[in-house]
Design an enzyme around this catalytic site. Structure first.
Site, PDB file in Angstrom:
ATOM      1  N   LYS A  16      -3.854  -6.083   2.638  1.00  0.00           N
ATOM      2  CA  LYS A  16      -4.997  -6.828   2.112  1.00  0.00           C
ATOM      3  C   LYS A  16      -4.719  -8.324   2.071  1.00  0.00           C
ATOM      4  O   LYS A  16      -5.648  -9.126   1.922  1.00  0.00           O
ATOM      5  CB  LYS A  16      -5.337  -6.348   0.689  1.00  0.00           C
ATOM      6  CG  LYS A  16      -5.495  -4.847   0.569  1.00  0.00           C
ATOM      7  CD  LYS A  16      -6.455  -4.288   1.580  1.00  0.00           C
ATOM      8  CE  LYS A  16      -6.329  -2.785   1.712  1.00  0.00           C
ATOM      9  NZ  LYS A  16      -5.045  -2.304   2.192  1.00  0.00           N
TER      10      LYS A  16
ATOM     11  N   ASP B  67       0.819  -1.214   0.000  1.00  0.00           N
ATOM     12  CA  ASP B  67       0.000   0.000   0.000  1.00  0.00           C
ATOM     13  C   ASP B  67       0.852   1.263   0.000  1.00  0.00           C
ATOM     14  O   ASP B  67       0.475   2.268  -0.603  1.00  0.00           O
ATOM     15  CB  ASP B  67      -0.928   0.001   1.210  1.00  0.00           C
ATOM     16  CG  ASP B  67      -2.184  -0.814   0.960  1.00  0.00           C
ATOM     17  OD1 ASP B  67      -2.133  -1.702   0.093  1.00  0.00           O
ATOM     18  OD2 ASP B  67      -3.205  -0.574   1.620  1.00  0.00           O
TER      19      ASP B  67
ATOM     20  N   SER C 177      -5.459   4.917   5.365  1.00  0.00           N
ATOM     21  CA  SER C 177      -4.425   4.031   5.871  1.00  0.00           C
ATOM     22  C   SER C 177      -4.579   3.903   7.378  1.00  0.00           C
ATOM     23  O   SER C 177      -5.072   4.821   8.051  1.00  0.00           O
ATOM     24  CB  SER C 177      -3.044   4.608   5.540  1.00  0.00           C
ATOM     25  OG  SER C 177      -2.048   4.019   6.337  1.00  0.00           O
TER      26      SER C 177
END
Length: 560
Positions: free
Chosen positions: A121, A78, A470
């Site tokens: 994820k 990310d 985030s």
């Protein structure tokens, strides 16, 4: 054994021949075959070392009499995907990973699984697959990164994100920023604060699908290797005992996971991931459940970005067992729940002699940081289906705030305005068309929230979005606004200079525009449709549900 579908009987002679081609002996072909799902990657710092974790897990399987067979899983970093089109791929990758594991473990009917994730994820995706397949399985992550150090201060990746705004504001030199860049991430592991990856790795323990230590043993410690070996051996015991993930994951497991999440002050992304995970076990986890448990569970930890501590500090203070012991001792956990150890939560805590060893890192229940949990669910005319805020990372003076809307239809536009000093105290930044459908892909807004903090505005400016954040975001950042703009949500009707009121203690988010004016706006409103070149993202936009339901894929016959 499940693997006998491809190893036993006369007609499976060709299958055995192919297994012999892998180097397996006749004896090995008849033993339990254990799938080792390895998300190792040279792209992701949290995954660069997972081959070592996988080897240790395979050693544990062999020590217990099984035959490990490794296959890969993808993983998006990310941090590297942040603030460009790559972030649109992050949340959708969760579904791809879960689907690919189901494909592999059904095409090759393993008897059990070891799942080895580490980052944002990948962890929930593997937990989803474990529950979907419902064969004996253990999750063992790669562990957290150690915190960095710069000029005598503990730092992490968020320090660098926020430093960008400080440089633009004139509060830091480019040379100091360069020093931060080189020192914030000192090695392998999931980024060192209570961000999404570490939140999910910690909650894997609380759910019961990972062994104690999974969330907090540092990536570089030898005990992480031992944990992987123990996980390999333990999956063989689960296979022998017939214990499967859905035997472990029950409605009471939901309670434990959310209670620990609230005590830790975990990432708001857990509000997307936990419903998606538990739905694979046929359990419906609504936003109301999160808020109900939050109102009854004290916030015991303030780890980065909410406070000065990092995961290594939590580990030294007793880790997740230390947090669970505090909660269990005050009747806030369901201690009878079964776990991947083969024992209950209470039995695990007794065996580990789990205790809080540092009340500065894990506050006692009778002296919490806040009597409510780290996450709050807000409702109101702007979010009739709900939205989420990490209230433990919000400055006290921002808990209730009325301000003037400054509206942007993309993250990039908002970030540019923030860094160009166009956002002033009292503004409420609105970023829309960034939801699961409108994004598409529901990007994280760490860059604009970090820019707000870096510009010194985090105690003066709120940000609301139908996108997400985030786990490293701090400040009055309110996300997952549902319905999203692309689905006709009221956020799509906001105009510059409208007044918005945020009231976190009273769980409210309201657009202060009279209904007659809103009705006039609705008559001329048509949600914007972004041009999307990616065929995959077009499919995702068609099938992703609302953030209020975890942004999971719906079945074709279901409405979105």
């Amino acid at each position: 054994m499940r693997s006998q579908k491809m190893t036993s009987g006369l007609e499976k002679s060709p299958h055995r021949s192919l297994l012999h081609a892998l180097g397996l002996t006749r004896d090995e072909v008849q033993r339990p075959l254990i799938g080792i799902v390895n998300a190792a990657s040279e792209v992701v710092p949290g995954h660069i070392h997972l081959d070592r974790i996988a080897q240790a897990a395979k050693d544990g399987v062999r020590m217990a009499g099984g035959v490990p067979l490794e296959f890969p899983a993808i993983g998006v970093c990310d941090g590297l995907a942040m603030n460009h089109e790559g972030m649109r791929m992050s949340l959708p990758s969760r579904e791809v990973i879960a689907d690919s594991i189901e494909l592999m473990a059904t095409a090759h009917p393993f008897d059990a699984l070891i799942c080895i994730p580490n980052c944002d994820k990948i962890v929930p995706a593997m937990l989803m697959a474990m529950l979907r397949l419902n064969i004996p399985a253990v999750c063992v992550s790669g562990g957290p990164m150690l915190a960095g150090s710069h000029q005598g201060q503990s730092i992490d990746l968020i320090s660098v994100f926020e430093a960008v705004g400080k440089v633009r504001h004139g509060d830091m030199s480019p040379e100091d920023l360069a020093g931060l860049e080189e020192n914030a991430c000192p090695g392998c592991g999931s980024c060192s604060g209570m961000f999404t990856a570490n939140s999910m790795n910690c909650l894997s323990e609380a759910i019961g699908l990972a062994l104690p230590g999974n969330g907090t043993v540092p990536a570089v410690h030898a005990s992480r290797i031992r944990l992987a070996k123990e996980s390999g051996m333990q999956v063989m015991h689960l296979l022998e005992q017939g214990i499967r993930p859905r035997d472990i994951v029950t409605q009471d497991s939901v309670h434990n996971a959310i209670a620990v999440d609230m005590a830790l002050g975990g990432s708001t992304n857990t509000v997307l991931h936990l419903p998606a995970i538990f739905s694979e076990a046929g359990l419906n986890v609504t936003l109301d459940i999160f808020d109900r448990i939050s109102q009854a569970t004290p916030n015991l930890c303030r780890l980065s970005p909410a406070g000065p501590h990092h995961i290594q500090d939590l580990h030294q203070a007793g880790g997740i067992p230390g947090v669970m012991a505090e909660l269990a001792g005050n009747g806030l956990l369901k201690g009878h729940c079964l776990t991947a150890t083969g024992h209950t939560v209470h039995e695990n805590l007794d065996h580990l002699k789990a205790a809080n060893q540092n009340p500065e890192v894990i506050r006692p229940v009778d002296s919490p940081h806040h009597p409510q949990g780290g996450i709050a669910i807000l409702y109101g005319n702007l979010a009739p289906d709900g939205c989420v805020v990490k209230q433990s990372a919000v400055a006290r003076e921002m808990l209730v705030r009325e301000g003037e809307a400054v509206v942007f239809d993309s993250e990039e536009e908002a970030t540019e305005a923030i860094l160009n000093a166009e956002i002033r105290p009292g503004h409420i930044v609105v970023i829309r068309y960034e939801g699961p459908k409108g994004g598409p892909g529901m990007r994280e807004m760490l860059t604009p929230t970090s820019a707000i903090a870096g510009m010194g505005l985090d105690r003066e400016v709120a940000l609301i979005t139908d996108g997400r954040f985030s786990g490293g975001t701090r400040g009055a950042a309110i996300g997952h606004i549902s319905p999203e703009a692309a689905n006709g949500g009221l956020i799509g009707l906001i105009r510059n200079q409208d007044r918005i009121k945020v009231d976190i203690p009273n769980r409210s988010l309201e657009l202060l525009v009279d209904e007659q004016e809103l009705e006039s706006r609705r008559e001329s409103f048509a949600p914007k449709s972004k041009p999307v070149s990616s065929a995959f993202l077009r499919r995702y936009a068609q099938h992703a549900t609302s953030a209020a339901h975890g942004a999971v894929f719906c079945d074709p016959e279901q409405s979105i």
